[in-house]
Design a protein around this motif. Structure first.
Motif, PDB file in Angstrom:
ATOM      1  N   PRO A  81       1.311  -1.333   0.383  1.00 23.68           N
ATOM      2  CA  PRO A  81       0.062   0.345   0.564  1.00 23.68           C
ATOM      3  C   PRO A  81       0.814   0.964   0.648  1.00 23.68           C
ATOM      4  O   PRO A  81       2.472   1.188   0.767  1.00 23.68           O
ATOM      5  N   SER A  82       0.520   2.392  -0.586  1.00 23.81           N
ATOM      6  CA  SER A  82       1.742   3.355  -1.196  1.00 23.81           C
ATOM      7  C   SER A  82       1.641   3.921   0.367  1.00 23.81           C
ATOM      8  O   SER A  82       3.339   4.958   0.513  1.00 23.81           O
ATOM      9  N   GLN A  83       0.757   3.975   0.824  1.00 21.53           N
ATOM     10  CA  GLN A  83       1.260   5.031   2.531  1.00 21.53           C
ATOM     11  C   GLN A  83       2.578   3.986   3.767  1.00 21.53           C
ATOM     12  O   GLN A  83       2.501   4.934   4.172  1.00 21.53           O
ATOM     13  N   THR A  84       2.231   2.600   3.220  1.00 23.30           N
ATOM     14  CA  THR A  84       3.208   2.259   3.832  1.00 23.30           C
ATOM     15  C   THR A  84       4.767   1.964   2.489  1.00 23.30           C
ATOM     16  O   THR A  84       5.460   1.710   4.017  1.00 23.30           O
ATOM     17  N   LEU A  85       4.594   2.306   1.558  1.00 19.62           N
ATOM     18  CA  LEU A  85       6.074   2.477   0.688  1.00 19.62           C
ATOM     19  C   LEU A  85       6.835   2.668   1.454  1.00 19.62           C
ATOM     20  O   LEU A  85       8.152   2.146   2.256  1.00 19.62           O
ATOM     21  N   LYS A 107       0.361   3.364  -6.805  1.00 20.54           N
ATOM     22  CA  LYS A 107      -1.410   3.997  -7.439  1.00 20.54           C
ATOM     23  C   LYS A 107      -1.343   5.085  -5.998  1.00 20.54           C
ATOM     24  O   LYS A 107      -2.322   4.887  -5.556  1.00 20.54           O
ATOM     25  N   GLY A 108       0.034   6.416  -5.763  1.00 22.40           N
ATOM     26  CA  GLY A 108      -1.035   7.014  -4.590  1.00 22.40           C
ATOM     27  C   GLY A 108       0.190   8.024  -4.501  1.00 22.40           C
ATOM     28  O   GLY A 108       1.251   8.518  -4.936  1.00 22.40           O
ATOM     29  N   ILE A 109      -0.310   9.238  -3.950  1.00 27.42           N
ATOM     30  CA  ILE A 109       0.657  10.536  -3.477  1.00 27.42           C
ATOM     31  C   ILE A 109       0.484  10.142  -2.121  1.00 27.42           C
ATOM     32  O   ILE A 109      -0.244  10.329  -1.072  1.00 27.42           O
TER      33      ILE A 109
END
Length: 332
Positions: A81-85, A107-109
């Motif tokens: 998940p993008s927020q855990t990168l 796919k995230g900001i």
């Protein structure tokens, strides 16, 4: 040329992408946080929690030991998940070889920093942009796993590296195209999740094709506005990583973000929808960071603004639609 690849993340898209790489002839290891998932993949060639109907190729194995999976890998695929990168990559960066290619499926900001995923990778892993490849397009994992024909975009500032990854993931059912517009491809992939939330809300409220087509086209317009402000090629948004991904994510019942939006449109709270889906709808968090990014660059993104209000300020979806329709009229 056969590559040794590791896919870090055993969710739906990570698992499907591992299958693609295996079918293309590479040796692939999936890293799973949970040992029982890795054991199931090794013993039965199936991920029981995601894509349980899909048999993975013999070239795909799994482990819960990130160090053994990453060491020696030519391709390091990031599918968390993008927020855990940021936190995950901080643990993995010293294991990545100096010549390895890092591939982003996310796919995230990022919340707080408003950085795109490739920017986070470069910052945390300490690598140059030309070592990071972004894969983006209309790639709903269950359809890819079923080997339904599809295309995607492989974006990198280094054309040679993009071509290498393109060759490593070309199969009879997936056709990758190369592109050098990393910014445009990443923004298309991130913002479409937010627009799909709005699309799902509209569908649940009973609105028809005119409303839905309006959301897709105006959603694409605000995505392109932000992209141009950040230096993207506007033509990218007419392609697979722009319109293609947006249409698939909005229209398909397989889309987590569309399905999540439908729950919100039926009156469920954010917490209720999250409890029911048990999967990450990236747009729920990304709408905050995309809104902040747009404000930083003074770009109007009215659909994104209203989705954020519904998700995080408790605004009724019907009221959000009224607010969109009440905006001052202007030329298209």
């Amino acid at each position: 040329m056969t590559e040794r690849a590791v896919v870090l993340g055993a969710g739906s898209w990570g698992t499907a992408f591992a299958k693609v790489l295996g079918d293309a002839g590479n040796q692939v290891t999936i890293w799973s946080r949970r040992p029982e998932v890795a054991d199931a993949i090794n013993e039965r060639h199936v991920n029981p929690d995601y894509l349980p109907q899909t048999r993975l190729p013999d070239q795909v194995d799994a482990t819960s030991d990130a160090a053994s999976a990453i060491r020696g890998a030519d391709l390091v695929v990031l599918a968390v998940p993008s927020q855990t990168l940021r936190s995950n990559l901080a643990e993995w960066r010293d294991l990545i070889g100096p010549a390895a290619t890092l591939i982003s499926l996310m796919k995230g900001i990022e919340l707080g920093t408003t950085r795109r995923m490739s920017e986070v990778i470069c910052e945390v892993a300490g690598v140059e942009q030309d070592r990071v490849v972004v894969v983006s397009g209309p790639n709903l994992a269950p359809e890819i796993a079923q080997e339904q024909p599809a295309a995607t975009v492989v974006a990198c500032s280094d054309p040679g590296r993009a071509t290498l990854v393109q060759k490593s993931m070309t199969t009879r059912y997936l056709r990758p195209y190369t592109n050098d517009d990393v910014i445009g491809c990443e923004l298309g992939g991130a913002v479409k999740n937010v627009i799909a939330l709005a699309y799902g809300m509209a569908a649940a409220l009973g609105f028809g094709d005119n409303t839905r087509a309006t959301l897709v086209t105006r959603g694409l317009a605000e995505t392109a506005r932000l992209g141009v402000a950040l230096g993207a090629d506007p033509l990218t948004f007419a392609g697979l990583a722009g319109l293609g991904d947006l249409v698939a994510t909005c229209a398909s019942p397989l889309s987590r973000n569309r399905s999540f939006g439908e729950r919100l449109g039926r009156g469920e709270t954010l917490e209720q929808a999250q409890a029911a889906t048990r999967q990450t709808a990236e747009g729920v968090k990304s709408c905050l960071s995309i809104r902040d990014l747009a404000r930083k660059h003074e770009v109007e993104m009215p659909i994104t603004e209203q989705v954020e209000r519904v998700c995080h300020e408790g605004v009724d979806p019907q009221a959000a639609l009224v607010a969109l329709m009440s905006r001052e009229t202007k030329p298209e």
